[in-house]
Design an enzyme around this catalytic site. Structure first.
Site, mmCIF file in Angstrom:
data_model
loop_
_atom_site.group_PDB
_atom_site.id
_atom_site.type_symbol
_atom_site.label_atom_id
_atom_site.label_comp_id
_atom_site.label_asym_id
_atom_site.label_seq_id
_atom_site.Cartn_x
_atom_site.Cartn_y
_atom_site.Cartn_z
ATOM 1 N N ASN A 34 0.837 -1.204 0.000
ATOM 2 C CA ASN A 34 0.000 0.000 0.000
ATOM 3 C C ASN A 34 0.865 1.245 0.000
ATOM 4 O O ASN A 34 2.093 1.152 -0.015
ATOM 5 C CB ASN A 34 -0.981 -0.032 1.184
ATOM 6 C CG ASN A 34 -0.243 -0.084 2.503
ATOM 7 O OD1 ASN A 34 0.492 0.825 2.853
ATOM 8 N ND2 ASN A 34 -0.427 -1.188 3.233
ATOM 9 N N ILE A 59 -2.560 -7.173 14.468
ATOM 10 C CA ILE A 59 -1.483 -7.105 15.468
ATOM 11 C C ILE A 59 -1.905 -6.243 16.655
ATOM 12 O O ILE A 59 -1.751 -6.618 17.819
ATOM 13 C CB ILE A 59 -0.190 -6.521 14.828
ATOM 14 C CG1 ILE A 59 0.233 -7.360 13.619
ATOM 15 C CG2 ILE A 59 0.932 -6.446 15.857
ATOM 16 C CD1 ILE A 59 1.353 -6.746 12.787
ATOM 17 N N PHE A 86 -3.590 3.633 15.231
ATOM 18 C CA PHE A 86 -3.823 4.630 14.190
ATOM 19 C C PHE A 86 -5.000 4.163 13.346
ATOM 20 O O PHE A 86 -5.258 2.966 13.248
ATOM 21 C CB PHE A 86 -2.579 4.799 13.306
ATOM 22 C CG PHE A 86 -1.694 5.932 13.766
ATOM 23 C CD1 PHE A 86 -1.019 5.842 14.974
ATOM 24 C CD2 PHE A 86 -1.554 7.077 13.002
ATOM 25 C CE1 PHE A 86 -0.219 6.884 15.417
ATOM 26 C CE2 PHE A 86 -0.761 8.128 13.433
ATOM 27 C CZ PHE A 86 -0.087 8.035 14.641
ATOM 28 N N LYS A 108 -13.428 2.579 15.863
ATOM 29 C CA LYS A 108 -12.219 1.744 15.747
ATOM 30 C C LYS A 108 -11.496 1.654 17.088
ATOM 31 O O LYS A 108 -10.958 0.627 17.454
ATOM 32 C CB LYS A 108 -11.290 2.306 14.658
ATOM 33 C CG LYS A 108 -10.292 1.290 14.163
ATOM 34 C CD LYS A 108 -9.569 1.749 12.909
ATOM 35 C CE LYS A 108 -10.379 1.459 11.639
ATOM 36 N NZ LYS A 108 -9.653 1.796 10.419
ATOM 37 N N LYS A 118 -10.738 -1.938 18.588
ATOM 38 C CA LYS A 118 -9.357 -2.389 18.802
ATOM 39 C C LYS A 118 -9.014 -2.509 20.286
ATOM 40 O O LYS A 118 -8.028 -3.132 20.651
ATOM 41 C CB LYS A 118 -8.374 -1.411 18.148
ATOM 42 C CG LYS A 118 -8.583 -1.218 16.665
ATOM 43 C CD LYS A 118 -7.682 -2.086 15.835
ATOM 44 C CE LYS A 118 -8.033 -1.951 14.360
ATOM 45 N NZ LYS A 118 -7.226 -2.788 13.490
HETATM 46 N N1 CTP Z 1 -3.549 -3.012 12.363
HETATM 47 C C1 CTP Z 1 -2.816 -4.089 12.818
HETATM 48 N N2 CTP Z 1 -2.886 -5.264 12.168
HETATM 49 C C2 CTP Z 1 -3.663 -5.435 11.077
HETATM 50 C C3 CTP Z 1 -4.419 -4.331 10.588
HETATM 51 C C4 CTP Z 1 -4.333 -3.128 11.262
HETATM 52 O O1 CTP Z 1 -2.109 -3.944 13.822
HETATM 53 N N3 CTP Z 1 -3.695 -6.592 10.481
HETATM 54 C C5 CTP Z 1 -3.468 -1.736 13.099
HETATM 55 C C6 CTP Z 1 -2.806 -0.591 12.369
HETATM 56 O O2 CTP Z 1 -1.414 -0.576 12.632
HETATM 57 C C7 CTP Z 1 -3.512 0.616 12.956
HETATM 58 C C8 CTP Z 1 -4.884 0.100 13.295
HETATM 59 O O3 CTP Z 1 -4.776 -1.307 13.350
HETATM 60 O O4 CTP Z 1 -2.914 1.030 14.154
HETATM 61 C C9 CTP Z 1 -5.966 0.453 12.317
HETATM 62 O O5 CTP Z 1 -5.616 0.137 11.003
HETATM 63 P P1 CTP Z 1 -6.599 0.452 9.808
HETATM 64 O O6 CTP Z 1 -5.993 -0.054 8.550
HETATM 65 O O7 CTP Z 1 -7.043 1.881 9.866
HETATM 66 O O8 CTP Z 1 -7.882 -0.357 10.225
HETATM 67 P P2 CTP Z 1 -8.308 -1.834 9.948
HETATM 68 O O9 CTP Z 1 -8.176 -2.594 11.216
HETATM 69 O O10 CTP Z 1 -7.632 -2.380 8.768
HETATM 70 O O11 CTP Z 1 -9.864 -1.617 9.711
HETATM 71 P P3 CTP Z 1 -10.662 -1.198 8.375
HETATM 72 O O12 CTP Z 1 -9.950 -1.836 7.227
HETATM 73 O O13 CTP Z 1 -12.004 -1.717 8.613
HETATM 74 O O14 CTP Z 1 -10.658 0.305 8.329
#
Ligand code: CTP
Length: 406
Positions: free
Chosen positions: A213, A312, A332, A346, A350
């Protein structure tokens, strides 16, 4: 406004080939907003001229304790009383030995000795041949100077002017500036250990392709730097990004979300703050092909199956240490719309005490950003600013939240 705005620095040069870097250092200090007064030893003048340093600092350079430009004839007193810090760069082995013994037979050493120690800190950036650096006499001097309250910066490693390779080079000007900025920063995170993840992850499809990404990692790297400036021990787990490691930060490079997960699990027990800035891929191809996937001539794209990656942050935020308050987790959220509402939801999903929302398209790859801090009490906006500035504000917010429970 630079990071050293309002600071007056006496830049001392002792004799060494690294004096050529002091010209760049002088410029870099001024670029950060400092005013710079250069003082050179006789030996330094063998390597670089006063003219160069005067032109760059825009001030007359001082070299002799007998200089009669000041009415009171005391340049060692006048120059040091105005300074917020004295920075000797390069600091030769000989000059270190002089400082150690309190010798004062030239203006620079005299000024270092005559400075009010509690008001004018002394930082030195050693520079010398590798054999001189590892010599027990030098190492003894370094230890004693530190015990005397001198901030002895690290040395760099690599090719030396003498043709040898090893430890002893002077740090690069930008590194020295970073060290000075960190030196002046309030130590709000002293004694804390921050673990930060940053950047995108890369999910392999085959040996030459993958999914990733647009995250640049800049925000996470800025947080790592700001936390180190604030006195924290900082470990940074970075996905594939092209960014220099902030000074004093321990960096682990990873590729995939699974690698990142494994590394965080390995490191998180030593930390008491976890800041999850990484844009972890939500899915990965269920299997990565061993060899490059070829077109088969049918015009059909290959079918890819995906599996979800472990979240994570959610996993860490629900660990016993996080639930007991021993580990403070910051998440974040990269959204494309309805930031406030998505960030609030969120944070709850989380299970983190603090969630930092931002709009993905307006931050990925940019040098500045705007943040929305969401906690149990509500939200607060940090308006658009350079990422390092936002990172410093966020670090201050984290420090405030750590105080009651640590
Ligand atoms: N994160 C993580 N592990 C993942 C996905 C996300 O630790 N597999 C963490 C990111 O580092 C960030 C937070 O979760 O701190 C939110 O990430 P974001 O991409 O905004 O949200 P998603 O959990 O992917 O939710 P969505 O796709 O529904 O917005």
């Amino acid at each position: 406004m630079g990071d050293l705005a309002g600071k007056h620095i006496v830049l001392g040069l002792s004799g060494g080939i690294a004096c050529y870097k002091s010209a760049e250092l002088c410029r870099a200090l001024i670029k950060e907003g400092a005013t710079v007064q250069v003082v050179m030893t006789e030996a330094a003048e063998q390597f670089i001229t006063k003219v160069t340093m005067q032109a760059l600092s825009n001030r007359p350079v001082f070299g002799s304790q007998w200089d009669d430009r000041a009415a009171n004839h005391m340049p060692h007193i006048n120059l040091s009383r105005e300074a917020h810090a004295i920075l000797v760069a390069p600091c030769s082995a000989d000059f270190m030995a002089k400082l150690l013994h309190g010798r004062a037979d030239d203006l620079l050493s005299l000024m270092c000795l005559a400075r009010p120690m509690d008001q004018v800190p002394l930082l030195v950036a050693p520079a010398m041949n590798r054999e001189m650096w590892v010599h027990p006499a030098t190492q003894r001097n370094v230890a004693q100077l530190k015990a005397d309250g001198v901030q002895v910066l690290d040395v760099g490693t690599g090719d030396q002017a003498c043709g040898e390779t090893g430890d002893g080079r002077m740090l690069e000007p930008q590194d020295i500036v970073q060290e000075l900025v960190a030196f002046f920063a309030p130590k709000t995170l002293l004694g804390q250990h921050l673990l930060v993840n940053a950047g995108p992850t890369f999910e392999a499809i085959d040996p030459v392709r993958g999914l990733t990404n647009l995250s640049s990692g800049k925000m996470g790297f800025a947080i790592a730097r700001a936390a180190r400036e604030a006195g924290a021990q900082v470990t940074l787990v970075a996905g594939p990004v092209h960014l220099p490691t902030p000074r004093g930060v321990l960096r682990h490079d990873v590729q995939s979300a699974q690698d990142m997960h494994a590394r965080i699990v390995e490191l998180v027990d030593q930390a008491n703050v976890f800041v999850a800035t990484a844009a972890v891929a939500d899915w990965r191809p269920s299997t990565a092909a061993e060899h490059k996937i070829k077109k088969d001539g049918s015009g059909q794209a290959p079918e890819l199956d995906f599996v979800e990656n472990t979240d994570i942050l959610t996993e860490v935020a629900h660990s016993p240490r996080a639930l007991s308050g021993a580990l403070f987790c910051v998440g974040f959220a990269a959204e494309s719309q309805d930031l406030a509402e998505h960030a609030r939801l969120k944070r709850e999903r989380k299970g983190v005490p603090l969630l930092v929302g931002n709009l993905g398209p307006q931050t990925f790859g940019q040098d500045d950003n705007a943040l929305l801090l969401v906690d149990a009490h509500g939200s607060r906006e940090l308006p658009r600013a350079p990422k390092l500035e936002l990172a410093r504000s966020l670090v201050a917010e984290i420090a405030l939240r750590l105080k009651p429970s640590h």
